[in-house]
Design a protein around this motif. Structure first.
Motif, PDB file in Angstrom:
ATOM      1  N   HIS A  80       0.820  -1.219   0.000  1.00 37.75           N
ATOM      2  CA  HIS A  80       0.000   0.000   0.000  1.00 37.75           C
ATOM      3  C   HIS A  80       0.849   1.263   0.000  1.00 37.75           C
ATOM      4  N   ASP A  91       6.652   2.373   5.326  1.00 37.21           N
ATOM      5  CA  ASP A  91       5.526   1.477   5.590  1.00 37.21           C
ATOM      6  C   ASP A  91       4.662   1.377   4.330  1.00 37.21           C
ATOM      7  N   GLU A 125      -5.020   0.768   3.420  1.00 33.57           N
ATOM      8  CA  GLU A 125      -4.590  -0.343   4.265  1.00 33.57           C
ATOM      9  C   GLU A 125      -4.638   0.083   5.720  1.00 33.57           C
ATOM     10  N   GLN A 193       8.532  -3.647  10.924  1.00 34.23           N
ATOM     11  CA  GLN A 193       7.773  -2.929  11.967  1.00 34.23           C
ATOM     12  C   GLN A 193       7.955  -3.563  13.335  1.00 34.23           C
ATOM     13  N   HIS A 359      -1.385  -7.249   7.388  1.00 32.85           N
ATOM     14  CA  HIS A 359      -1.024  -6.587   6.136  1.00 32.85           C
ATOM     15  C   HIS A 359      -2.086  -6.933   5.102  1.00 32.85           C
TER      16      HIS A 359
HETATM   17 ZN   LIG Z   1       1.882  -1.194   6.074  1.00 25.47          ZN
END
Ligand SMILES: [Zn+2]
Length: 411
Positions: A80, A91, A125, A193, A359
């Protein structure tokens, strides 16, 4: 090098300029002006890579390159490009732009895939604007719930209005874009993450699966009273009861959980929330997750018991509401095997690790086999402008994505 690291770096830097906040942060909320701008720019990069690109009714950006055997189930890559309100540069974007780079490099390296390949930048997302995420991918999978287009953001704008403003016509009545059997595999690269790869001093990891969360809302009810006059033995203090439960829950997960269990109470509301009134009602959230379903179930049962016993001992009424219950979703062994072979050739020494966060791949797992690659990020920081991943690590991860995609697309 299998891919063009300079081009990937340039794309990541250019995308980070859209919705930039401060030196290193980004804010590209779902369906916002910045989101639209990002989608346009990335669409251009898809076209440069040789993909035919379109934006669907959910705001997903989908690029496609035809294979020489169009009847075969396709290969899908993606992630995303929307962000948290106070988010970081890597991210989602590392995986989305990495996927485009894979297709671009394949073409430059003279590789024509047998299977057609689609690259998807899934819309919303993050879920922070409408308080419900993985929207675009659920749209593609036919998993949106009734009323989702009527959810409002903080300004009172519905998702339907936001999507129209974004420039698409949302429609929940159509059939899913993909049926079981349409897709051979879905591959997603994402920054970890979390701190595991950094701790192991490895640039890249192969994901075993995405752990399933249980989300609960616990409400405790006692009785309000003057903080100055109600004697201690007579109190029904909901806040003290809640504190006891939270402490015991933390201890439970630490002492009886598996290596991969995590438990969090991240939000609490106190009523009437006044310094000189005994708390009458407390509401708090529970997030309990594990890749090991048996371990999670065992802890969940014990948590219910803790809530029941503690409430009784503090003379409180308790109620537990279940908000979400997802099962762990495991990556396909055959994809992990290919990744393992390829990472060995690349000399990455990639460990296997699970994903605590969910995810887009979580939803894709309901329509096809999937695999994920994690890239090390500094101190595991994410959803924060301080989020950082070394370009060298991202290149290695995208190199592995490339090698895996080539193998699957040619098979
Ligand atoms: Zn993400």
């Amino acid at each position: 090098m299998l891919i063009n690291g300079d081009r990937l770096k340039r794309h990541l830097e250019e995308l980070a300029e859209i919705g930039k906040i401060g030196e290193t942060g980004v804010c590209r909320l779902a369906h916002s002006k910045e989101d639209r701008q990002a989608v346009e720019v990335v669409k251009g990069w898809m076209e440069e890579a040789g993909l035919t690109a379109k934006i669907d009714g959910f705001g997903n950006l989908i690029g496609r390159v035809e294979g020489t055997e169009p009847d075969k189930p396709i290969l899908v890559l993606g992630s995303h490009i929307d962000s948290q309100p106070y988010g970081g540069r890597f991210d989602g974007t590392a995986g989305a732009l990495g996927a485009i780079e894979v297709v671009h490099s394949m073409r430059e390296n003279g590789i024509t895939p047998a299977r057609s390949i689609e690259v998807i930048c899934f819309s919303d997302e993050e879920g922070s604007r409408f308080n419900k995420g993985i929207f675009g991918v659920r749209g593609l999978a036919g998993m949106l719930e009734e009323g989702e287009l009527e959810r409002k953001d903080k300004q009172g704008i519905t998702r339907r209005e936001a999507l129209k403003e974004f420039g698409v016509e949302p429609d929940l009545s159509g059939s899913p874009a993909y049926q079981k059997g349409d897709i051979e595999a879905f591959l997603e690269l994402h920054i970890e993450q979390g701190p595991v790869l950094e701790q192991k001093n490895r640039p890249v990891g192969i994901v075993s699966g995405i752990s399933g969360p249980i989300w609960l809302t616990v409400t405790l009810e006692g009785f309000a009273g003057h903080a100055g006059s109600v004697p201690m033995p007579m109190r029904q203090d909901a806040l003290v009861g809640a504190s006891e439960i939270i402490r015991k829950f933390d201890e439970l997960v630490k002492t009886e959980g598996s290596e991969t269990t995590v438990g969090t109470v991240g939000s609490m509301q106190v009523f009437p929330n006044s310094r000189n009134i005994i708390a009458e009602k407390v509401e708090f959230t529970v997030d309990l997750r594990d890749i090991d379903l048996e371990a999670r179930t065992k802890l969940e049962e014990k948590l219910y018991k803790i809530i029941e016993e503690t409430s009784a001992s503090f003379d409180l009424k308790s109620e537990i509401k279940e908000d979400t219950r997802s099962e762990p979703r495991y990556c396909a062994d055959w994809i992990k095997d290919i990744m393992k072979e390829e990472e060995e050739k690349l000399g990455l020494d990639a460990p296997t690790l699970m994903s605590g966060p969910f995810h887009d791949a979580l939803i894709m797992s309901y329509i096809c086999d999937y695999g994920m690659i994690f890239v090390r990020c500094e101190k595991g920081i994410s959803h924060n402008p301080l989020e950082f991943a070394e370009m060298e690590d991202i290149e290695k991860g995208v190199g592995l994505l490339y090698a895996t995609a080539v193998r699957i697309s040619q098979s």
